[in-house]
Design an enzyme around this catalytic site. Structure first.
Site, PDB file in Angstrom:
ATOM      1  N   HIS A   1      11.431 -26.371  16.765  1.00  0.00           N
ATOM      2  CA  HIS A   1      11.015 -27.771  16.651  1.00  0.00           C
ATOM      3  C   HIS A   1      10.562 -28.004  15.205  1.00  0.00           C
ATOM      4  O   HIS A   1       9.515 -27.511  14.782  1.00  0.00           O
ATOM      5  CB  HIS A   1       9.884 -28.087  17.627  1.00  0.00           C
ATOM      6  CG  HIS A   1       9.678 -29.543  17.864  1.00  0.00           C
ATOM      7  ND1 HIS A   1       9.569 -30.079  19.131  1.00  0.00           N
ATOM      8  CD2 HIS A   1       9.553 -30.587  17.016  1.00  0.00           C
ATOM      9  CE1 HIS A   1       9.372 -31.388  19.038  1.00  0.00           C
ATOM     10  NE2 HIS A   1       9.356 -31.713  17.749  1.00  0.00           N
ATOM     11  N   LEU A   2      11.358 -28.737  14.484  1.00  0.00           N
ATOM     12  CA  LEU A   2      11.126 -29.019  13.071  1.00  0.00           C
ATOM     13  C   LEU A   2       9.735 -29.603  12.844  1.00  0.00           C
ATOM     14  O   LEU A   2       9.253 -30.413  13.643  1.00  0.00           O
ATOM     15  CB  LEU A   2      12.180 -30.032  12.601  1.00  0.00           C
ATOM     16  CG  LEU A   2      12.091 -30.451  11.156  1.00  0.00           C
ATOM     17  CD1 LEU A   2      12.943 -29.517  10.318  1.00  0.00           C
ATOM     18  CD2 LEU A   2      12.574 -31.869  11.000  1.00  0.00           C
ATOM     19  N   HIS A   3       9.090 -29.194  11.763  1.00  0.00           N
ATOM     20  CA  HIS A   3       7.801 -29.767  11.369  1.00  0.00           C
ATOM     21  C   HIS A   3       7.635 -29.614   9.865  1.00  0.00           C
ATOM     22  O   HIS A   3       7.958 -28.585   9.289  1.00  0.00           O
ATOM     23  CB  HIS A   3       6.639 -29.129  12.138  1.00  0.00           C
ATOM     24  CG  HIS A   3       6.622 -27.637  12.125  1.00  0.00           C
ATOM     25  ND1 HIS A   3       7.476 -26.869  12.890  1.00  0.00           N
ATOM     26  CD2 HIS A   3       5.860 -26.760  11.429  1.00  0.00           C
ATOM     27  CE1 HIS A   3       7.233 -25.588  12.675  1.00  0.00           C
ATOM     28  NE2 HIS A   3       6.251 -25.503  11.779  1.00  0.00           N
ATOM     29  N   GLN A   4       7.159 -30.688   9.251  1.00  0.00           N
ATOM     30  CA  GLN A   4       6.916 -30.737   7.802  1.00  0.00           C
ATOM     31  C   GLN A   4       5.437 -30.441   7.551  1.00  0.00           C
ATOM     32  O   GLN A   4       4.572 -31.105   8.113  1.00  0.00           O
ATOM     33  CB  GLN A   4       7.260 -32.132   7.274  1.00  0.00           C
ATOM     34  CG  GLN A   4       6.711 -32.456   5.904  1.00  0.00           C
ATOM     35  CD  GLN A   4       7.699 -32.168   4.809  1.00  0.00           C
ATOM     36  OE1 GLN A   4       8.628 -31.414   4.971  1.00  0.00           O
ATOM     37  NE2 GLN A   4       7.507 -32.782   3.683  1.00  0.00           N
TER      38      GLN A   4
END
Length: 190
Positions: free
Chosen positions: A144-147
């Site tokens: 799950h992409l996260h910046q």
């Protein structure tokens, strides 16, 4: 979230052997992270993924600072520094190139707004921004992409991370979340 009672400092003289003049900072709550207790068992979306689960919780419990249309901002449960935020799409997507145009735009806008809010509330000297894509690149939760939006201050990388693999965080996550959420502009796009 650890309470002040979960962290103790003991004088070096309290230990057996020759005192070395150093105090000990005990942070047992970090063992959860080191042991991988909060890591998903697999890459599937749903309650097993913390970034899918967090938006289903009340903001205070999930440490959500702001909710946008297709992405949200949350405190990092295991921060590199005080004020360390994550900008996450609601959709369970792993790769930046798989984001929709609306997700790319809102993740970018939320990142910009997060920097402005953290500047106003915490006055950092700079920021580290980044996404770790894949386990080999350092992604703790790669599905799950996260910046990351990490505020930085001159001298914040003192000896603790280098010699003790420990970070000293001067503010509780809940208190920081409340201050940032209260300062978040109500008229921002993200």
């Amino acid at each position: 979230m650890p309470s002040p009672d979960d962290v103790a400092v003991e004088a070096a003289g309290a230990f057996a052997g020759d005192p070395d003049g150093l105090d000990r900072l005990w942070t047992p709550h970090r063992m959860v992270y080191i042991g991988g207790q909060d890591k998903p068992a697999d890459d599937a979306p749903g309650d097993g993924c913390p970034f899918c689960r967090i938006p289903t919780l009340p903001d205070e419990q999930g440490l959500v600072v702001h909710r946008g249309q297709v992405a949200y901002v949350v405190m990092n449960l295991y921060p590199y520094n005080s004020g360390h935020l994550l900008v996450c799409p609601y959709r369970h997507v792993a790769d930046y190139t798989d984001l929709t145009q609306a997700e790319v735009q809102e993740v970018a806008e939320l990142t910009r707004t997060a920097m402005r809010v953290v500047r106003d509330v915490m006055a950092p000297d700079g920021f580290n921004l980044g996404m770790n894509q894949g386990q080999v690149a350092g992604a703790g939760i790669q599905a799950h992409l996260h910046q990351h939006v990490v505020p930085r201050w001159g001298g914040d990388a003192n000896f603790l991370p280098i010699v003790a693999r420990t970070r000293a965080l001067p503010a509780l996550l809940g208190d920081t979340r409340a201050a940032l959420a209260a300062a978040w502009p109500t008229t921002s796009k993200g």
